[in-house]
Write a protein that holds these residues in place. Structure first.
Motif, PDB file in Angstrom:
ATOM      1  N   UNK A 135    -115.987 -10.425  12.248  1.00 38.12           N
ATOM      2  CA  UNK A 135    -115.751 -10.798  13.191  1.00 38.12           C
ATOM      3  C   UNK A 135    -117.243 -12.083  13.561  1.00 38.12           C
ATOM      4  N   UNK A 136    -116.609 -13.603  14.189  1.00 41.37           N
ATOM      5  CA  UNK A 136    -117.322 -14.501  14.505  1.00 41.37           C
ATOM      6  C   UNK A 136    -118.578 -13.946  15.565  1.00 41.37           C
ATOM      7  N   UNK A 137    -118.782 -12.782  16.232  1.00 38.16           N
ATOM      8  CA  UNK A 137    -119.922 -11.802  16.893  1.00 38.16           C
ATOM      9  C   UNK A 137    -120.881 -12.046  15.621  1.00 38.16           C
ATOM     10  N   UNK A 138    -120.767 -11.549  15.049  1.00 37.02           N
ATOM     11  CA  UNK A 138    -121.650 -11.421  13.604  1.00 37.02           C
ATOM     12  C   UNK A 138    -121.816 -12.320  12.421  1.00 37.02           C
ATOM     13  N   UNK A 139    -120.756 -13.982  12.506  1.00 36.60           N
ATOM     14  CA  UNK A 139    -121.215 -14.523  11.911  1.00 36.60           C
ATOM     15  C   UNK A 139    -122.268 -16.083  12.242  1.00 36.60           C
ATOM     16  N   UNK A 140    -123.103 -15.393  12.829  1.00 40.37           N
ATOM     17  CA  UNK A 140    -124.171 -16.634  13.277  1.00 40.37           C
ATOM     18  C   UNK A 140    -124.774 -16.761  11.820  1.00 40.37           C
ATOM     19  N   UNK A 145    -127.634 -14.374  11.031  1.00 39.20           N
ATOM     20  CA  UNK A 145    -127.523 -12.247  11.087  1.00 39.20           C
ATOM     21  C   UNK A 145    -126.653 -12.541  10.565  1.00 39.20           C
ATOM     22  N   UNK A 146    -125.740 -12.738   9.516  1.00 42.69           N
ATOM     23  CA  UNK A 146    -124.605 -12.359   8.782  1.00 42.69           C
ATOM     24  C   UNK A 146    -125.274 -11.671   7.899  1.00 42.69           C
ATOM     25  N   UNK A 147    -123.945 -10.977   8.179  1.00 42.50           N
ATOM     26  CA  UNK A 147    -124.649  -9.612   7.460  1.00 42.50           C
ATOM     27  C   UNK A 147    -124.828  -9.825   5.543  1.00 42.50           C
ATOM     28  N   UNK A 148    -125.370  -8.405   5.109  1.00 45.28           N
ATOM     29  CA  UNK A 148    -125.854  -8.860   4.064  1.00 45.28           C
ATOM     30  C   UNK A 148    -124.878  -8.442   2.747  1.00 45.28           C
ATOM     31  N   UNK A 149    -124.026  -8.028   3.209  1.00 46.74           N
ATOM     32  CA  UNK A 149    -123.029  -7.801   2.168  1.00 46.74           C
ATOM     33  C   UNK A 149    -122.000  -8.755   2.340  1.00 46.74           C
TER      34      UNK A 149
END
Length: 186
Positions: A48-53, A56-60
């Motif tokens: 999801x581009x909204x969380x690929x910032x 802020x990229x999810x740890x996993x």
């Protein structure tokens, strides 16, 4: 020269024959080639581009990217789910494709292999995985293939690592993939 290959398995099932095939690849890798079977694909959220910032990229997802960047090549193991690759493998490719033009797959040699219950060994899924990995920036080795049919019966009582034909073929795939790595990258 030591070559590091990251193995991504498109099945999350504990007894997955593709997982076992990845284990066979690690066991039978030629000298000088190390294969890491990646753990943690189940933890990577859907892309999801909204969380690929930045920041802020999810740890996993970041851990997957870091592992891919540290590898010299990638070996994808794909079963066939409804005629195509599993969502977990596609999701991994999506995360590795970003940032656009500079993703973790960019320029790295990639091969796709696998096993499936059907008579063709999952070739449709593997073709789709090759296509996606290439579009994502990977240097897909198109002629490097291994599709093992009849996994349910063939590996019912025999681990792929203990099947002489499979061991020989997977070692050849790993050796050829390692041969695609440029000395400067390894």
């Amino acid at each position: 020269m030591s070559v590091r290959i990251l193995a991504l398995v498109g099945s999350l099932r504990a007894g997955s024959h593709n997982r076992q095939l990845a284990e066979a690849a690690a066991k039978h890798a030629p000298e000088g080639v190390a294969i890491e079977v990646y753990e943690g694909l189940a933890d990577v959220p859907f892309y999801n581009e909204d969380i690929d910032v930045e920041g802020g990229v999810p740890q996993a997802a970041q851990a997957l990217r870091d592992s891919a960047r540290a590898a010299d090549a990638l070996l994808l193991f794909s079963p066939e789910y409804n005629g195509t690759m599993p969502a977990v493998l596609k999701n991994s490719i999506d995360w590795l494709s970003r940032p656009y033009g500079a993703g973790a797959l960019s320029g790295r040699p990639v091969a796709v292999v696998g096993t499936a219950a059907g008579q063709y060994g999952g070739v449709w899924a593997q073709d789709e995985a090759r296509k996606a990995a290439g579009i994502a920036g990977g240097a897909v080795v198109e002629d490097l293939k291994l599709s093992i049919p009849g996994s349910l019966s063939r590996f019912a009582e025999l681990h792929p690592a203990d099947d002489a034909e499979v061991a020989e073929n997977i070692a050849a795939v790993v050796g050829r993939l390692a041969g695609q790595v440029t000395p400067a990258a390894a």
